[in-house]
Design an enzyme around this catalytic site. Structure first.
Site, PDB file in Angstrom:
ATOM      1  N   ASP A  94       0.880  -1.111   0.159  1.00 36.03           N
ATOM      2  CA  ASP A  94      -0.166   0.002   0.021  1.00 36.03           C
ATOM      3  C   ASP A  94       0.948   1.256  -0.036  1.00 36.03           C
ATOM      4  O   ASP A  94       1.891   1.386   0.688  1.00 36.03           O
ATOM      5  CB  ASP A  94      -0.886  -0.030   1.178  1.00 36.03           C
ATOM      6  CG  ASP A  94      -2.506   0.526   1.100  1.00 36.03           C
ATOM      7  OD1 ASP A  94      -2.352   1.444  -0.162  1.00 36.03           O
ATOM      8  OD2 ASP A  94      -3.221   0.336   1.852  1.00 36.03           O
ATOM      9  N   GLU A 125       3.365   5.060  -3.593  1.00 33.92           N
ATOM     10  CA  GLU A 125       3.977   6.288  -4.429  1.00 33.92           C
ATOM     11  C   GLU A 125       5.068   6.977  -4.323  1.00 33.92           C
ATOM     12  O   GLU A 125       5.761   7.262  -5.326  1.00 33.92           O
ATOM     13  CB  GLU A 125       2.694   7.364  -4.434  1.00 33.92           C
ATOM     14  CG  GLU A 125       1.280   6.790  -4.923  1.00 33.92           C
ATOM     15  CD  GLU A 125       0.554   6.068  -3.983  1.00 33.92           C
ATOM     16  OE1 GLU A 125      -0.327   5.279  -4.399  1.00 33.92           O
ATOM     17  OE2 GLU A 125       0.927   6.120  -2.734  1.00 33.92           O
ATOM     18  N   ASP A 163      -7.749   4.023  -4.149  1.00 38.10           N
ATOM     19  CA  ASP A 163      -8.836   4.101  -3.309  1.00 38.10           C
ATOM     20  C   ASP A 163      -9.833   5.516  -3.787  1.00 38.10           C
ATOM     21  O   ASP A 163     -10.327   6.486  -3.629  1.00 38.10           O
ATOM     22  CB  ASP A 163      -8.629   5.325  -1.942  1.00 38.10           C
ATOM     23  CG  ASP A 163      -7.616   4.394  -0.997  1.00 38.10           C
ATOM     24  OD1 ASP A 163      -7.678   3.066  -1.166  1.00 38.10           O
ATOM     25  OD2 ASP A 163      -6.626   4.765  -0.202  1.00 38.10           O
TER      26      ASP A 163
END
Length: 942
Positions: A546, A549, A623
């Site tokens: 998760d 980035e 998300d």
């Protein structure tokens, strides 16, 4: 000048042209040109294959010595080419490609017969410096064909399909995955090898709206009227003021909001007029969270919602006339807490320049890109993977159904969900343990809160005994108090800025932590070692990466995001901004294979970059919101991601971030009806993406929590789940082809129907493999939708067997329980029995649905399902051929073998020719022939 060959390592050739000396050096597969022109000092071509050229251009004395992060194959052994002097430069030829280099350094590409493909138009180096490192802003433009369509660039959320003439900013962000690769319907691709913030199309950033003359609601020049109203007290207004910009896009700029506004109940409008100083098409970008509407001259441009903490973008264009005012109104309901809004625009550029293919990057030493051509778009993807690495065959269990939620808070919650699936006989292969299983103050420790997860090994054991696998969320994030943090920090492998600034996260009172530096090889090894010691030994099967980035601080400004990950082990974060997820996945993949080279790696990562497919990784779309427009945007997002060269993609079926109205919806309410229909439609779509996965915030996403068994939502979700499992022989073959054929599973229509220009801009239909065309329903209460049937021998309705023509659009019924789904005439569709998990009935009969209309073929791929023996050639292929003329099916001799291979299998053959009803959702078919296959060729007349 005659052709020169390689002699004693290299050969310099010098000639005079216009009084200026120019030279080239040929060494192995590389030709280096000493140009010394205004746009380049040296140019180097590396021939990786006869169809792939790596181009490097530098303004420095020599080329950048830093190795590419994405290039796996350097093509050093390739030598089947020639170089010769041409009238205005040089000509490099392979069997299939001609590359012409002008004396000033421009490169042009031609097919072997001399027909033009594309050519460089302009090249720019703008000197810059960051952290004492001198480099350049870089741009490369190409003259590209007018009639082409362009796809790729990763995964973006503005619901755009064909990028020809469009702009896209490439950086990593939650829901945005940037991959600097485009592929053309003219059957070529360009892979841009740069890791900094990059812009495709217009190199300029979007500018504030003060580029226009602005007038408020009363006609006064200077700004728009900004009204900060109160939803609950209609006669109460917090503030009214003139604003010349709408720039509240990050944690810094939201400080400019007027004090005292209660964003939990605010309604804010900006209204007035815009006047441009030039005529042409202005491209607008609205960055929004909350409920947002925008009108131009009373015409609604969009109406969207996104949760307050995770903004998205909307794009629209407006034709402006110089000196003519256009009315604008932006209405915004922040939807609680700190929320974000912004409106920017790009002024017009020359239309020819807008149509050009162009990459701009913020920082790099050299321009470096790869040009590749193929006979079709699949070949271009294959060339991409030749450069950046093969995609692995994902484990068979990963192609089944994944159940997840944010989050199972205890061990018992997770186990009870799996037990309920088995009790209800709902097929499932995978269940997911999301974040926050650790003690509250120990993020990054990889420890479990023993009050909630008392015996994690017992948990994974029960999961495995129930014929399922388990994935666990692992972030690259560490609280400064954990031992894992200290192990990184003592080696200089932590990004320190968040620690120094004491940046707190959102847990309880807030804790200070940061991310490790995945660009450091030692840090990657340590990251895996910590995972191995604390988690892999507990029996986990897959890794959920998760926030990769990296999302060190959500909604930080772009500059502060760079500061938070600066410096990297390789250099300034400005230069290496986009490739963190690639490096993170690389470390886990290589680490697990070093420890256990039998079990296939499975990584799910929220971000990605070119070459990610080489490291056993799947990307999901982040998300996203629980809105119909978000669902629709995932269709083109997933297609373009797949057409960026990465074959494995998934999304949160049902959306992640939930509108509050759904959280409180009561039985019988319109909101609950819509919630159930949204999930049902999204589940239908999700059945036909590479990875089939449900996830999201409350309400809980298990089908029995969405609706009761008697409800049509429950029924359609169960039926499509079962269909996914019956299609496993087809789906797992597609997974096998990603390795054996460099195949793309989720396919834009242009990949298979390249000559049918009608498909170029269709972003809500796609092919799932070679045979199945998917047309999701993405509007509430819609019971029919238009479907375009590409040029083919015809199309069969997957539920009735009715045959449709091609080259036309038709309005197709789409009842609640069914999504429009079609099978191409001239297809062979292998279908298995109803199963509860992917390896339940390995010896079961396979039905071959033969959709007549033209010749067809299918390569049935099988292997052991979980190990890497396929890399050693241990897999099988059965080539199945249909002759339309002879009405004859040939099941070919089995090629290959593996240890647990099924030696004998029954094939049931069903001919679909428009004369019988064949329903994929209800497999009670009339079988034409049954044959027992033992590995030798069988010919069946139908």
């Amino acid at each position: 000048m005659k052709n020169w060959v390689l002699i004693l390592g290299f050969l310099w050739t010098v000639f005079s042209c216009g009084g200026q000396q120019a030279a080239f050096k040929q060494e192995k597969n590389q030709i280096t040109f000493d140009i010394q022109s205004a746009s380049v000092n040296k140019l180097r071509l590396s021939l990786i294959t006869e169809d792939i050229v790596k181009v490097e251009a530098t303004k420095n004395a020599d080329f950048d010595a830093q190795e590419s992060l994405i290039e796996i194959n350097h093509g050093a052994d390739f030598s089947d080419y020639s170089v010769k002097e041409a009238a205005d430069g040089w000509e490099v030829k392979t069997k299939t490609l001609i590359v012409k280099v002008s004396t000033s350094g421009e490169v042009a590409y031609f097919n072997a017969d001399g027909t033009a493909i594309i050519s460089e138009k302009a090249r720019n180096f703008e000197p810059m410096q960051v952290d004492g490192v001198s480099a350049y802003e870089l741009r490369q433009q190409f003259n590209s064909p007018k009639q082409e369509a362009l796809y790729g660039l990763g995964q973006h959320q503005a619901d755009e399909m064909n990028y020809k003439g469009k702009n896209e900013e490439l950086f990593q962000y939650n829901t945005k995955v940037s991959i600097p690769f485009v592929m053309s319907t003219q059957k070529y691709g360009v892979l841009w090898d740069n890791y900094s913030l990059t812009r495709f199309g217009d190199p300029r950033p979007y500018a504030e709206i003060d580029q226009f003359k602005l007038f408020d609601k009363e006609g006064k020049e200077g700004g728009l009227t900004a009204t900060y109203g109160d939803l609950k007290k209609k006669d109460h207004v917090y503030a009214v003021r003139s604003e010349s910009t709408i720039d509240y896009e990050n944690l810094e700029t939201v400080e400019k909001f007027p004090a005292g506004v209660n964003f939990d109940q605010a309604i804010i409008t900006w209204e007035g007029e815009l006047e441009a100083d030039q005529s042409g098409e202005f491209k607008f970008l609205c960055y929004y969270a909350g409920y947002t509407k925008l009108w131009i001259d009373g015409e609604l441009q969009f109406h969207k919602w996104r949760t307050a903490w995770n903004p998205s973008v909307a794009k629209f264009s407006v034709d402006m006339e110089k000196g003519k005012r256009r009315h604008i109104k932006l209405e915004w309901l922040p939807d609680g807490g700190i929320s974000y809004i912004g409106l920017k625009a790009l002024s017009p550029v020359d239309q020819q320049e807008q149509q050009d293919l162009s990459f701009y990057s913020e920082m790099g030493q050299d321009i470096r890109y790869y040009f590749m051509k193929g006979d079709n778009m699949d070949e271009v993807i294959s060339h991409y993977r030749t450069v950046t690495g093969k995609a692995q065959v994902m484990p068979k269990w990963s192609m089944g159904f994944w159940q997840s939620r944010e989050r199972y808070k205890t061990q018992e919650e997770l186990l009870e969900a799996l037990r309920e699936f088995r009790k209800r006989q709902i097929p499932i292969d995978n269940i997911v343990l999301d974040w926050s299983y650790w003690p509250q103050d120990a993020w990054g420790s990889h420890d479990f809160d023993l009050d909630r997860f008392p015996d994690i090994s017992a948990m994974t054991d029960e999961i495995h005994k129930n014929h399922a696998r388990v994935m666990i969320s692992v972030w690259p994030k560490f609280y400064e108090t954990t031992e894992n943090f200290k192990a990184f920090d003592q080696n200089g492998w932590m990004y320190r800025r968040a620690i120094d600034d004491q940046v707190k996260d959102w847990i309880a009172h807030g804790y200070v932590g940061s991310f490790y530096d995945a660009y450091a090889e030692g840090a990657r090894k340590l990251f895996w070692k910590q995972i191995q010691d604390k988690l892999y030994t507990k029996g986990f099967d897959a890794w959920w990466m998760d926030a990769s980035e990296p999302d060190i601080l959500s909604n930080a400004s772009m500059q502060y995001r760079k500061d938070l990950m600066n410096p990297t082990a390789l250099g300034p974060s400005t230069q290496y901004f986009n490739a963190f997820a690639l490096m993170n996945a690389k470390g886990i993949y290589e680490g697990q294979r070093e420890v256990n080279n039998d079990d296939r790696v499975f990584i799910l990562t929220r971000s990605g970059f070119a070459g990610l497919q080489n490291y056993g990784a799947v990307t999901w779309s982040g998300d996203i919101g629980t809105r119909w427009e978000d669902m629709k945007a995932q269709i083109s997002a997933g297609i373009n991601f797949a057409m960026s060269g990465l074959p494995y993609w998934t999304m949160d079926v049902g959306g992640f971030c939930v509108e509050k109205r759904y959280e409180v919806a009561k039985e019988g309410s319109e909101d609950l009806k819509e919630w159930r229909e949204l999930n049902a439609r999204w589940f239908q779509f999700g059945t036909f993406v590479p990875l089939f996965r449900v996830h999201g915030q409350y309400p809980f996403r298990e089908v029995y929590n969405i609706a009761p068994e008697s409800h049509p939502a429950y029924k359609t979700i169960l039926n499509y789940n079962k269909l996914r499992y019956r299609l496993m022989p087809y789906i797992y073959s597609l997974a096998g082809w990603t390795y054996t054929k460099d195949y793309t599973i989720m396919r834009g229509l242009a990949m298979d129907f390249t000559e049918d220009t009608n498909v170029y801009n269709i972003g809500d239909q796609y092919m799932f493999g070679p045979s199945i065309m998917v047309a999701p329903v993405h509007e509430y209460k819609t019971r029919a939708r238009e479907v375009y049937f590409p040029q083919a021998a015809g199309w069969y309705d997957a539920y009735t067997g009715k045959k449709y023509g091609a080259g036309q659009a038709e309005n197709i019924d789409a009842p609640y329980e069914k999504m429009p789904l079609f099978v191409k005439a001239g297809s062979i569709l292998p279908v298995g029995p109803e199963i509860q998990y992917t390896d339940e009935k390995p010896e079961a009969p396979i039905t071959l649905l033969v959709y007549a209309g033209e010749d067809a073929s299918f390569d049935l791929y099988e292997d052991e399902g979980t190990n890497y023996d396929y890399e050693k050639g241990k897999h099988t292929n059965i080539s199945i051929q249909w002759s339309e003329k002879n009405k004859q099916l040939t099941i070919g001799k089995r090629a290959g073998a593996y240890d647990t291979m099924v030696q004998e299998r029954q094939f049931n053959i069903v001919l679909v020719d428009g004369n019988k009803s064949v329903n994929l959702l209800n497999p009670k078919w009339q079988v034409n022939k049954e044959v027992m296959y033992k590995g030798d060729e069988i010919i069946v007349k139908l």
